[in-house]
Design an enzyme around this catalytic site. Structure first.
Site, short mmCIF file in Angstrom:
data_model
loop_
_atom_site.label_atom_id
_atom_site.label_comp_id
_atom_site.label_asym_id
_atom_site.label_seq_id
_atom_site.Cartn_x
_atom_site.Cartn_y
_atom_site.Cartn_z
N THR A 1 -4.27 6.11 2.22
CA THR A 1 -4.55 7.48 2.65
C THR A 1 -5.27 8.25 1.54
OG1 THR A 1 -2.43 7.34 3.84
CG2 THR A 1 -3.62 9.42 3.99
N LYS B 1 -10.59 -1.54 7.05
CA LYS B 1 -9.31 -1.27 7.70
C LYS B 1 -9.62 -0.78 9.12
CE LYS B 1 -5.62 2.22 7.46
NZ LYS B 1 -4.98 3.23 6.59
N GLU C 1 0.86 -1.18 0.00
CA GLU C 1 0.00 0.00 0.00
C GLU C 1 0.90 1.23 0.00
OE1 GLU C 1 -2.62 2.47 3.25
OE2 GLU C 1 -2.72 0.28 3.35
N ARG D 1 0.29 10.28 1.11
CA ARG D 1 0.67 11.29 2.10
C ARG D 1 1.76 12.22 1.58
NH1 ARG D 1 1.04 7.74 7.71
NH2 ARG D 1 -0.98 6.71 7.46
#
Length: 198
Positions: free
Chosen positions: A59, A119, A32, A36
């Site tokens: 994110t 998640k 993943e 960010r």
């Protein structure tokens, strides 16, 4: 996807290929790459074409980010919280989406959207494996990917739960390792995590 998914914060997309090599060498099957940093999308695009590593975007906060990540080659999308617009964009594109869920209400929202994988974030701060066990009792069909604050020491506690599909593992790809190009250490940590998960 495998039972361990490294959560990557990459500052320089030029490191993406070496990172991919290190993760695969360590036995990992998915990564993943978070959005960010400004390098996130370029890093996804740089390694999305590999057939030995499934690359996703993490994110992801907006539908536009989701669309850009999918266009860059992301094969799954992860959000820190439940974001209806992101979920809808991914479903429209036929791409797996794993929304963040910290509460029973958010898990219920995921179910209402037709999802059964969430998640659990931030996992350690929210009560760890015992909290997942409690939440899983009423939500029997839901699978969890706990992420946030997980270390090699507590990872087995999560993976022992049948409701846990995989764990998010940021320690494998700690920012200092990536910045220094310590790919051998990344491979060693990946291999150790894979062995522990087995």
């Amino acid at each position: 996807m495998g039972r361990v998914v490294p959560v990557v914060v990459l500052e320089d997309a030029r490191h993406a290929a070496a990172l991919g090599d290190a993760l695969v060498k360590g036995g990992l099957k998915a990564a993943e790459i978070t959005l960010r940093t400004a390098a996130g999308l370029d890093a996804i695009e740089a390694i999305a074409g590999r057939d030995d590593l499934v690359v996703g975007a993490g994110t992801v906060l907006t539908a536009q980010q989701a669309e850009r990540a999918i266009a860059a080659g992301a094969r799954f999308v992860v959000t820190p919280g439940f974001a209806p617009a992101v979920v809808a964009a991914c479903q429209d594109a036929g791409v797996l989406v794993v929304p963040g869920a910290a509460t029973a209400t958010e898990i219920q929202m995921a179910l209402d959207a037709g999802l059964d994988i969430v998640k659990f974030f931030p996992a350690q701060q929210l009560g760890g494996a015992s909290m997942i066990k409690a939440l899983a009792a009423p939500f029997r069909g839901v699978r969890f990917i706990p992420t946030g604050g997980i270390t090699p020491e507590v990872m087995p506690d999560y993976l022992a739960l049948p409701q846990v599909l995989a764990v998010g593992a940021s320690w494998i790809v700690a920012p200092d390792l990536l910045q220094a190009g310590r790919w051998d250490t990344v491979t060693e940590r990946a291999a150790a995590a894979v062995e522990a998960a087995a």
